[in-house]
Design a protein around this motif. Sequence first.
Motif, PDB file in Angstrom:
ATOM      1  N   SER A  82       0.985  -1.292   0.044  1.00  7.48           N
ATOM      2  CA  SER A  82       0.128   0.000  -0.069  1.00  7.48           C
ATOM      3  C   SER A  82       0.935   1.350   0.053  1.00  7.48           C
ATOM      4  CB  SER A  82      -0.950  -0.017   1.074  1.00  7.48           C
ATOM      5  OG  SER A  82      -1.957  -0.969   1.095  1.00  7.48           O
ATOM      6  N   LEU A  83       2.018   1.235   0.752  1.00 12.17           N
ATOM      7  CA  LEU A  83       2.848   2.376   0.686  1.00 12.17           C
ATOM      8  C   LEU A  83       3.337   2.538  -0.388  1.00 12.17           C
ATOM      9  CD1 LEU A  83       4.435   1.986   4.133  1.00 12.17           C
ATOM     10  CD2 LEU A  83       3.021   3.708   3.549  1.00 12.17           C
ATOM     11  N   GLY A  84       3.613   1.528  -1.365  1.00 16.93           N
ATOM     12  CA  GLY A  84       3.970   1.485  -2.974  1.00 16.93           C
ATOM     13  C   GLY A  84       3.000   2.279  -3.483  1.00 16.93           C
ATOM     14  N   GLY A  85       1.845   2.043  -3.357  1.00 19.27           N
ATOM     15  CA  GLY A  85       0.795   2.742  -4.160  1.00 19.27           C
ATOM     16  C   GLY A  85       0.567   4.217  -3.739  1.00 19.27           C
ATOM     17  N   MET A  86       0.755   4.582  -2.402  1.00 17.94           N
ATOM     18  CA  MET A  86       0.882   5.969  -1.946  1.00 17.94           C
ATOM     19  C   MET A  86       1.935   6.564  -2.488  1.00 17.94           C
ATOM     20  SD  MET A  86       1.226   7.310   1.864  1.00 17.94           S
ATOM     21  CE  MET A  86       2.997   6.986   2.221  1.00 17.94           C
ATOM     22  N   VAL A  87       3.117   5.987  -2.715  1.00 18.91           N
ATOM     23  CA  VAL A  87       4.266   6.685  -3.314  1.00 18.91           C
ATOM     24  C   VAL A  87       3.898   7.186  -4.829  1.00 18.91           C
ATOM     25  CG1 VAL A  87       6.744   6.421  -4.211  1.00 18.91           C
ATOM     26  CG2 VAL A  87       6.294   5.759  -2.146  1.00 18.91           C
ATOM     27  N   ILE A  88       3.179   5.987  -5.491  1.00 20.37           N
ATOM     28  CA  ILE A  88       2.701   6.478  -6.880  1.00 20.37           C
ATOM     29  C   ILE A  88       1.813   7.579  -6.942  1.00 20.37           C
ATOM     30  CG2 ILE A  88       1.238   5.601  -8.891  1.00 20.37           C
ATOM     31  CD1 ILE A  88       2.496   2.943  -8.028  1.00 20.37           C
ATOM     32  N   SER A  89       0.720   7.609  -5.962  1.00 16.64           N
ATOM     33  CA  SER A  89      -0.121   8.633  -5.864  1.00 16.64           C
ATOM     34  C   SER A  89       0.628  10.035  -5.382  1.00 16.64           C
ATOM     35  CB  SER A  89      -1.327   8.573  -4.675  1.00 16.64           C
ATOM     36  OG  SER A  89      -2.198   7.626  -5.247  1.00 16.64           O
ATOM     37  N   LEU A  90       1.560   9.962  -4.697  1.00 20.75           N
ATOM     38  CA  LEU A  90       2.341  11.041  -4.249  1.00 20.75           C
ATOM     39  C   LEU A  90       3.155  11.794  -5.377  1.00 20.75           C
ATOM     40  CD1 LEU A  90       3.355  10.004  -0.479  1.00 20.75           C
ATOM     41  CD2 LEU A  90       1.707  11.891  -1.313  1.00 20.75           C
ATOM     42  N   GLY A  91       3.659  10.897  -5.963  1.00 24.08           N
ATOM     43  CA  GLY A  91       4.325  11.102  -7.212  1.00 24.08           C
ATOM     44  C   GLY A  91       3.791  12.106  -8.129  1.00 24.08           C
ATOM     45  N   CYS A  92       2.516  11.524  -8.412  1.00 24.78           N
ATOM     46  CA  CYS A  92       1.532  12.309  -9.438  1.00 24.78           C
ATOM     47  C   CYS A  92       1.265  13.617  -8.700  1.00 24.78           C
ATOM     48  CB  CYS A  92       0.374  11.407  -9.440  1.00 24.78           C
ATOM     49  SG  CYS A  92       0.486  10.006 -10.532  1.00 24.78           S
ATOM     50  N   LEU A  93       0.670  13.809  -7.523  1.00 24.53           N
ATOM     51  CA  LEU A  93       0.502  14.994  -6.761  1.00 24.53           C
ATOM     52  C   LEU A  93       1.531  15.817  -6.785  1.00 24.53           C
ATOM     53  CD1 LEU A  93      -1.232  16.698  -5.246  1.00 24.53           C
ATOM     54  CD2 LEU A  93      -0.626  15.392  -3.025  1.00 24.53           C
ATOM     55  N   GLY A  94       3.040  15.249  -6.545  1.00 24.32           N
ATOM     56  CA  GLY A  94       4.131  16.202  -6.227  1.00 24.32           C
ATOM     57  C   GLY A  94       4.444  16.767  -7.930  1.00 24.32           C
ATOM     58  N   VAL A  95       4.202  15.996  -8.627  1.00 25.07           N
ATOM     59  CA  VAL A  95       4.996  16.567 -10.352  1.00 25.07           C
ATOM     60  C   VAL A  95       3.637  17.439 -10.620  1.00 25.07           C
ATOM     61  CG1 VAL A  95       4.826  15.713 -12.608  1.00 25.07           C
ATOM     62  CG2 VAL A  95       5.804  14.403 -11.117  1.00 25.07           C
ATOM     63  N   SER A  96       2.442  17.378 -10.438  1.00 25.60           N
ATOM     64  CA  SER A  96       1.459  18.224 -10.764  1.00 25.60           C
ATOM     65  C   SER A  96       1.361  19.571  -9.938  1.00 25.60           C
ATOM     66  CB  SER A  96      -0.049  17.493 -10.526  1.00 25.60           C
ATOM     67  OG  SER A  96      -0.947  18.646 -10.728  1.00 25.60           O
ATOM     68  N   HIS A  97       1.525  19.219  -8.715  1.00 21.82           N
ATOM     69  CA  HIS A  97       1.442  20.480  -7.561  1.00 21.82           C
ATOM     70  C   HIS A  97       2.672  21.254  -7.713  1.00 21.82           C
ATOM     71  CE1 HIS A  97      -0.534  22.556  -4.322  1.00 21.82           C
ATOM     72  NE2 HIS A  97       0.793  22.760  -3.983  1.00 21.82           N
ATOM     73  N   TYR A  98       3.783  20.749  -7.523  1.00 14.89           N
ATOM     74  CA  TYR A  98       5.137  21.336  -7.322  1.00 14.89           C
ATOM     75  C   TYR A  98       6.090  21.630  -8.549  1.00 14.89           C
ATOM     76  CZ  TYR A  98       3.645  20.352  -2.546  1.00 14.89           C
ATOM     77  OH  TYR A  98       2.908  20.388  -1.512  1.00 14.89           O
ATOM     78  N   VAL A  99       5.829  20.709  -9.503  1.00 14.98           N
ATOM     79  CA  VAL A  99       6.547  20.861 -10.737  1.00 14.98           C
ATOM     80  C   VAL A  99       5.896  21.548 -11.790  1.00 14.98           C
ATOM     81  CG1 VAL A  99       7.900  19.533 -12.472  1.00 14.98           C
ATOM     82  CG2 VAL A  99       8.073  18.780 -10.278  1.00 14.98           C
ATOM     83  N   LEU A 100       4.673  21.016 -11.982  1.00 15.24           N
ATOM     84  CA  LEU A 100       3.884  21.765 -13.111  1.00 15.24           C
ATOM     85  C   LEU A 100       3.142  22.888 -12.750  1.00 15.24           C
ATOM     86  CD1 LEU A 100       2.509  18.574 -14.827  1.00 15.24           C
ATOM     87  CD2 LEU A 100       4.450  19.883 -15.477  1.00 15.24           C
ATOM     88  N   GLY A 101       2.910  23.245 -11.362  1.00 12.76           N
ATOM     89  CA  GLY A 101       2.408  24.475 -10.742  1.00 12.76           C
ATOM     90  C   GLY A 101       0.957  24.377 -10.795  1.00 12.76           C
ATOM     91  N   PHE A 102       0.225  23.088 -10.836  1.00 12.80           N
ATOM     92  CA  PHE A 102      -1.325  23.387 -10.803  1.00 12.80           C
ATOM     93  C   PHE A 102      -1.625  22.985  -9.306  1.00 12.80           C
ATOM     94  CE2 PHE A 102      -0.380  21.292 -15.238  1.00 12.80           C
ATOM     95  CZ  PHE A 102      -0.977  22.189 -15.653  1.00 12.80           C
ATOM     96  N   THR A 103      -1.762  24.263  -8.712  1.00 14.28           N
ATOM     97  CA  THR A 103      -2.149  24.095  -7.245  1.00 14.28           C
ATOM     98  C   THR A 103      -3.565  24.106  -6.795  1.00 14.28           C
ATOM     99  OG1 THR A 103      -1.825  26.333  -7.078  1.00 14.28           O
ATOM    100  CG2 THR A 103       0.225  25.123  -7.117  1.00 14.28           C
TER     101      THR A 103
END
Length: 155
Positions: A82-103
């Motif tokens: 489940s933590l592996g799945g969480m890393v996937i979700s956090l990765g998607c959120l991190g890229v969107s929010h912090y890299v692409l700036g969709f906040t």
Amino acid sequence: MAQLARFGIVGAVGFVVDLGVFNLLRATVLSPDEIHSGPFWAKVVSTIVAIFVNWMGNRYWTFRNQRRSVAAKEGLEFVVVSLGGMVISLGCLGVSHYVLGFTSALADNISGNVIGLVLGTVFRFWLYKAWVYHPDRVERETDRAADAEAPAAQR
């Protein structure tokens, strides 16, 4: 197919829990207006709560015929996957929010709770089926327990 449907229902309940806790935290104590990394930590907390809900549902309903006698070991493996799945979700959120700036809240929900959830769900189902609740592991564990209970004269 029935097992996949049960997995989907348990996942839907976990999704509602995850989504609700995430948005509650993001809108209150972990608001990005107050804490820059608030959405990230909101997702961590909401996922941990959902992991517990999902483990209970999967252990006692989806994979009830394949659950192992040692709940702690099974639970630990479930959490690892489940933590592996969480890393996937956090990765998607991190890229969107912090890299692409969709906040916006909508962007955070789409990246973490839609895209991340779909990718994480495929990952989790595969590892739950292939590792955590694999029938061969359950059978081996049952055989070991029976051998341990048999009197020494019968061995």
